[in-house]
Write a protein that holds these residues in place. Structure first.
Motif, short mmCIF file in Angstrom:
data_model
loop_
_atom_site.label_atom_id
_atom_site.label_comp_id
_atom_site.label_asym_id
_atom_site.label_seq_id
_atom_site.Cartn_x
_atom_site.Cartn_y
_atom_site.Cartn_z
N HIS A 1 12.76 -0.53 3.02
CA HIS A 1 11.87 -0.93 4.13
C HIS A 1 11.60 -2.42 4.10
O HIS A 1 11.45 -3.06 5.14
CB HIS A 1 10.56 -0.14 4.08
CG HIS A 1 10.67 1.20 4.74
ND1 HIS A 1 10.79 1.34 6.10
CD2 HIS A 1 10.70 2.44 4.23
CE1 HIS A 1 10.88 2.62 6.39
NE2 HIS A 1 10.84 3.32 5.28
N PHE B 1 11.16 -5.31 7.08
CA PHE B 1 9.99 -6.20 7.23
C PHE B 1 10.42 -7.67 7.17
O PHE B 1 9.91 -8.49 7.92
CB PHE B 1 8.95 -5.94 6.13
CG PHE B 1 8.33 -4.57 6.23
CD1 PHE B 1 8.08 -3.99 7.45
CD2 PHE B 1 8.02 -3.85 5.09
CE1 PHE B 1 7.51 -2.74 7.56
CE2 PHE B 1 7.45 -2.59 5.17
CZ PHE B 1 7.20 -2.03 6.41
N GLY C 1 11.87 9.13 2.53
CA GLY C 1 12.06 7.78 1.97
C GLY C 1 12.41 7.78 0.49
O GLY C 1 12.13 8.74 -0.24
N CYS D 1 2.56 5.46 0.77
CA CYS D 1 3.22 4.19 1.08
C CYS D 1 3.21 3.94 2.58
O CYS D 1 3.87 3.02 3.06
CB CYS D 1 4.68 4.20 0.60
SG CYS D 1 4.86 4.67 -1.11
N VAL D 2 2.50 4.78 3.33
CA VAL D 2 2.53 4.70 4.80
C VAL D 2 1.38 3.86 5.32
O VAL D 2 1.53 3.08 6.27
CB VAL D 2 2.51 6.12 5.42
CG1 VAL D 2 2.65 6.05 6.93
CG2 VAL D 2 3.62 6.99 4.82
N THR E 1 3.83 1.05 5.45
CA THR E 1 4.96 0.94 6.37
C THR E 1 4.52 1.12 7.83
O THR E 1 5.20 0.69 8.73
CB THR E 1 6.06 1.96 6.03
OG1 THR E 1 5.46 3.26 5.94
CG2 THR E 1 6.74 1.64 4.72
N SER E 2 3.36 1.77 8.06
CA SER E 2 2.91 2.00 9.44
C SER E 2 1.91 0.95 9.91
O SER E 2 1.57 0.90 11.09
CB SER E 2 2.25 3.37 9.55
OG SER E 2 1.05 3.40 8.80
#
Ligand SMILES: [Zn+2]
Length: 344
Positions: free
Chosen positions: A42, A46, A177, A242-243, A267-268
């Motif tokens: 991810h 980014f 993931g 991790c979201v 990640t969100s």
């Protein structure tokens, strides 16, 4: 040399496969690795979009994870050219007070390959000698490429930070993931019961084959309420999140008394809300975690060598088709790691 680069931030249209990038020369204390394969994280998406405070120098080489062979060494390095190695993408100065304590991912000059240093989506990458470990030829290239960042991150979260042990009930979000899948395998090794979520029933079924005890579809149910109902309101003892923004509220609803929540990012989205009254009443511990130190790197590489931890590989693309690989990751379609084959 061939490399997957960007010259500006944005979407995957910014990715540019080039063949005119100079081969980097090893500096004192570093090794040059001829890359066999690399893997997406991810982090790469980014970096592509642009991160506050991170400046790239075009043409910027993307990529953090890789496996390859040592091809040249800098002054003062005793590694052997030809050794097959995996790379720890976390680069520390090895001199600050945190490094001297052995906490390399707390380094005051900490940076990552592909984000702060030229990355691994290239035929050659130069890294400090302390950032590589040898692995045997018997380990499949795509699995070795996909291993380090996700497993090292998960190891520090599950083992060092949350100290998961037998009897723990662990909730892991987004089991498609790489970090989540590594966390599942590590938590199961340590005797925990593991709950996993996904928005896809097909991914949940595959997670069962990886050892998940309870599977929850976060598109069709409220995860926190569901877990409380199924545990007699006790909740879980550990949450691996991790979201971030989209899951935080449900993570805290699911978290039982004296629960530990570990996050490695969002990640969100980055901003979350915590009711401090529930934090103190339930005596929760909320922890951050980033990458890992040298001791943890040694530990996960030993797991790889012994075949006890191995990543799920979703798909393999040639370096030239890196844009398609990024599109697959950005679309969230994958189950496991997306690998780029670099060696021609
Ligand atoms: Zn340091």
């Amino acid at each position: 040399m061939r490399a997957l680069t960007i010259s500006a931030h944005g979407g995957t249209e910014q990715l540019e496969f080039r063949t005119d990038i100079p081969v980097p020369e090893p500096t004192p204390g570093s090794v040059r690795v001829r890359v066999q394969a690399a893997a997406l994280n991810h982090l790469d998406v980014f970096t592509l979009r642009g991160l506050p405070g991170v400046t790239i120098t075009p043409p910027w080489i993307m990529g953090a994870d890789a496996v390859g062979t040592i091809d040249a060494v800098g002054h003062g390095v005793y590694s052997t050219p030809g050794d097959r190695v995996v790379i720890n993408p976390g680069i520390s100065d090895r001199t600050c007070e945190y490094c001297r304590m052995g906490e390399h991912s707390l380094c005051t000059h900490f940076g990552l390959l592909g984000e702060h240093h030229p990355g691994t989506f290239a035929e050659y990458v130069v890294v400090p000698a302390g950032n590589v470990r040898t692995i045997p030829e018997s380990i499949p290239t795509e699995r070795a490429a996909a291993f380090t960042l996700a497993t090292l991150t998960a190891w520090r979260m599950v083992v060092t930070r949350a100290a998961v042990k037998a009897g723990d009930e662990v909730l892991i979000w987004g089991i498609g993931g790489g970090v989540a899948q590594a966390a599942l395998q590590i938590a199961k090794q340590r005797g925990a019961r593991v709950w996993v979520t996904s928005g896809s029933d097909e991914k949940l079924e595959r997670a069962r084959q990886l050892g998940a005890d309870e599977t929850l579809n976060h598109r069709t149910m409220k995860i926190g309420r569901e877990i409380r109902a199924r545990t007699g309101k006790r909740g879980v003892t550990v949450v691996i999140d991790c979201v971030g923004q989209d899951t935080w509220k449900e993570s805290l609803t699911a978290l039982g008394r004296a629960g530990r929540l570990v996050t490695c990012g969002g990640t969100s989205g980055p901003v979350v809300e915590t009711d401090v009254r529930r934090l103190c009443w339930n005596q929760w511990t909320i922890m951050g975690s980033t990458m890992g130190n040298d001791t943890e790197f040694d530990a996960v590489v030993e797991e790889l060598r012994a075949g006890r931890l191995t990543p799920v590989v979703d798909s393999v693309y040639d370096l030239e088709n890196g844009r398609a690989a990024f599109d697959r990751m950005a679309g969230g379609e994958q189950f496991g790691k997306i690998v780029l084959c670099v060696a021609s």
